[in-house]
Write an enzyme that holds these catalytic residues in place. Sequence first.
Site, PDB file in Angstrom:
ATOM      1  N   ASP A  90     -23.072  94.957  57.488  1.00 27.87           N
ATOM      2  CA  ASP A  90     -23.785  93.839  58.116  1.00 27.87           C
ATOM      3  C   ASP A  90     -24.702  93.117  57.137  1.00 27.87           C
ATOM      4  O   ASP A  90     -24.730  91.882  57.102  1.00 27.87           O
ATOM      5  CB  ASP A  90     -24.628  94.343  59.295  1.00 27.87           C
ATOM      6  CG  ASP A  90     -23.858  94.338  60.594  1.00 27.87           C
ATOM      7  OD1 ASP A  90     -22.630  94.105  60.556  1.00 27.87           O
ATOM      8  OD2 ASP A  90     -24.472  94.558  61.660  1.00 27.87           O
ATOM      9  N   HIS A 132     -32.715  87.535  63.691  1.00 30.18           N
ATOM     10  CA  HIS A 132     -32.693  88.987  63.905  1.00 30.18           C
ATOM     11  C   HIS A 132     -33.614  89.760  62.959  1.00 30.18           C
ATOM     12  O   HIS A 132     -33.917  90.930  63.228  1.00 30.18           O
ATOM     13  CB  HIS A 132     -31.272  89.532  63.739  1.00 30.18           C
ATOM     14  CG  HIS A 132     -30.306  89.061  64.774  1.00 30.18           C
ATOM     15  ND1 HIS A 132     -30.557  89.149  66.126  1.00 30.18           N
ATOM     16  CD2 HIS A 132     -29.071  88.488  64.656  1.00 30.18           C
ATOM     17  CE1 HIS A 132     -29.526  88.660  66.796  1.00 30.18           C
ATOM     18  NE2 HIS A 132     -28.620  88.243  65.929  1.00 30.18           N
ATOM     19  N   GLY A 140     -28.663  92.136  61.441  1.00 34.55           N
ATOM     20  CA  GLY A 140     -27.759  91.105  61.935  1.00 34.55           C
ATOM     21  C   GLY A 140     -27.558  89.930  61.009  1.00 34.55           C
ATOM     22  O   GLY A 140     -27.601  88.780  61.453  1.00 34.55           O
ATOM     23  N   ASP A 168     -28.226  80.720  70.502  1.00 37.91           N
ATOM     24  CA  ASP A 168     -27.244  81.590  69.860  1.00 37.91           C
ATOM     25  C   ASP A 168     -26.614  82.532  70.883  1.00 37.91           C
ATOM     26  O   ASP A 168     -27.241  82.890  71.883  1.00 37.91           O
ATOM     27  CB  ASP A 168     -27.962  82.404  68.782  1.00 37.91           C
ATOM     28  CG  ASP A 168     -27.049  83.016  67.746  1.00 37.91           C
ATOM     29  OD1 ASP A 168     -26.935  82.462  66.655  1.00 37.91           O
ATOM     30  OD2 ASP A 168     -26.466  84.092  68.031  1.00 37.91           O
ATOM     31  N   HIS A 170     -26.141  85.585  70.456  1.00 37.17           N
ATOM     32  CA  HIS A 170     -26.871  86.847  70.367  1.00 37.17           C
ATOM     33  C   HIS A 170     -28.336  86.639  70.741  1.00 37.17           C
ATOM     34  O   HIS A 170     -28.922  85.585  70.455  1.00 37.17           O
ATOM     35  CB  HIS A 170     -26.806  87.409  68.945  1.00 37.17           C
ATOM     36  CG  HIS A 170     -25.408  87.636  68.449  1.00 37.17           C
ATOM     37  ND1 HIS A 170     -24.693  86.676  67.773  1.00 37.17           N
ATOM     38  CD2 HIS A 170     -24.593  88.726  68.545  1.00 37.17           C
ATOM     39  CE1 HIS A 170     -23.496  87.148  67.465  1.00 37.17           C
ATOM     40  NE2 HIS A 170     -23.410  88.396  67.921  1.00 37.17           N
ATOM     41  N   ASP A 258     -22.230  80.323  67.726  1.00 31.16           N
ATOM     42  CA  ASP A 258     -21.279  81.412  67.933  1.00 31.16           C
ATOM     43  C   ASP A 258     -20.954  81.637  69.405  1.00 31.16           C
ATOM     44  O   ASP A 258     -20.281  82.608  69.763  1.00 31.16           O
ATOM     45  CB  ASP A 258     -21.770  82.716  67.277  1.00 31.16           C
ATOM     46  CG  ASP A 258     -23.251  82.945  67.421  1.00 31.16           C
ATOM     47  OD1 ASP A 258     -23.910  82.198  68.170  1.00 31.16           O
ATOM     48  OD2 ASP A 258     -23.769  83.868  66.771  1.00 31.16           O
ATOM     49  N   TYR A 302     -19.337  81.632  63.323  1.00 34.19           N
ATOM     50  CA  TYR A 302     -18.454  82.240  62.340  1.00 34.19           C
ATOM     51  C   TYR A 302     -17.055  81.635  62.359  1.00 34.19           C
ATOM     52  O   TYR A 302     -16.152  82.153  61.713  1.00 34.19           O
ATOM     53  CB  TYR A 302     -18.452  83.761  62.545  1.00 34.19           C
ATOM     54  CG  TYR A 302     -19.878  84.245  62.620  1.00 34.19           C
ATOM     55  CD1 TYR A 302     -20.679  84.266  61.471  1.00 34.19           C
ATOM     56  CD2 TYR A 302     -20.480  84.549  63.835  1.00 34.19           C
ATOM     57  CE1 TYR A 302     -22.012  84.615  61.536  1.00 34.19           C
ATOM     58  CE2 TYR A 302     -21.812  84.905  63.908  1.00 34.19           C
ATOM     59  CZ  TYR A 302     -22.575  84.922  62.756  1.00 34.19           C
ATOM     60  OH  TYR A 302     -23.901  85.254  62.824  1.00 34.19           O
TER      61      TYR A 302
END
Length: 394
Positions: A90, A132, A140, A168, A170, A258, A302
């Site tokens: 990661d 993150h 992250g 996002d 996340h 994302d 991504y």
Amino acid sequence: MSDAVSVVWDDAYLGYTWGGDHPMHPVRLDLTMRLADTLGVLAGDRVDVVRPETAGEDLLTLVHDAEYLDAVRRAPADPAGVGHGLGGSDNPVFDGIYESAALIAGGSVTAARLIHEGRAQHAVNIAGGMHHAMRGYASGFCVFNDAAIAIAWLLGQGYERIAYVDLDVHHGDGVQAAFWSDPRVLTVSIHQTPLTLFPGTGYPEETGDPDRAPGTAVNLALPNGTDDSGWLRAFHAVVPGVVKAFAPQILVTQCGCDTHHEDPLADLGLTVDGQRASYAAVHQLSHEVCDGKWLALGGGGYGLVRCVPRAWTHLIAEASGHPLAPGTAIPDSWARDVLAKGLRIEPPGSMTEGGWTGFARWDPFTENRVDRAVTRARTAAYPLFGLDPDDPRD
């Protein structure tokens, strides 16, 4: 809307490489700026492109421990043993990791400064949004939490109410953690349910420090597969209500894309059309609540060719007050740029995917997966703002 907008950019951002075929490959940033330029979005009469200043320790330690900064500096010489979340798949260590991350953090502070000094009403840093990163460790794909650093810098300039809205897929866990006990900062995150996605936080019941800052964290956790209309229905059912009640002096948004239906790391179903609509929504909200003071950051995303360049070109165009028509054709010269970089992904032909961005407003008498998520978020957060969770007018 006609707005003075600055885009903070330096080709040196492309040094944030993660050392190879990492999902956060900076080619996504390069292709975004190339597409925006090719389509005239960066024209001098619309956008002022400003170079970032690298963040020094005085800025980085607003959010991060000095010990952690030392670890990031040492990491290239000891990638396996440095700790602090560095190393592994990661957050792999690469040469120049400290300098690249500090430049991104400085870019977001540069953007905040432009707004604070009145040189821009809106400012965009697409390389930012590293939400993150925690006080003492990387997480992250994020080394330094530029969003939190920019917010902390603004607090130091005397701002008393700052709203942070995270789009996002996340959860914006690092920013929430940084201001969990600070009543001056409202963090709002709309994301895929933590039951199925990293970082496993962001439940609606996370509402801020109950003693020192109750109600200053709002979390809207959406079910897998949520599409454009469902996402927009949920956003408008929760986010404007709490932001308006908080009455911020400036709006900071993390615009990770994302959420896209082709994203390889997550499971929501938005098109670039839905993402474009989300940027228009936060743009309008900034004018409704804080005289248009809007700091927009990048984040995750991504789909290096088919999503990120289109989504963030729409973001910059929206911020400039000259949004692109969805059906705008993508020039052949940009498609050739993609192929020249050796990317084996077919470039898109236009700035739309034909996504439907209409939606029905939320009401408390419907029952589906998205509405259950809305109800849970409103039930947890709305009473802390003096709002009625069951009244769709709130």
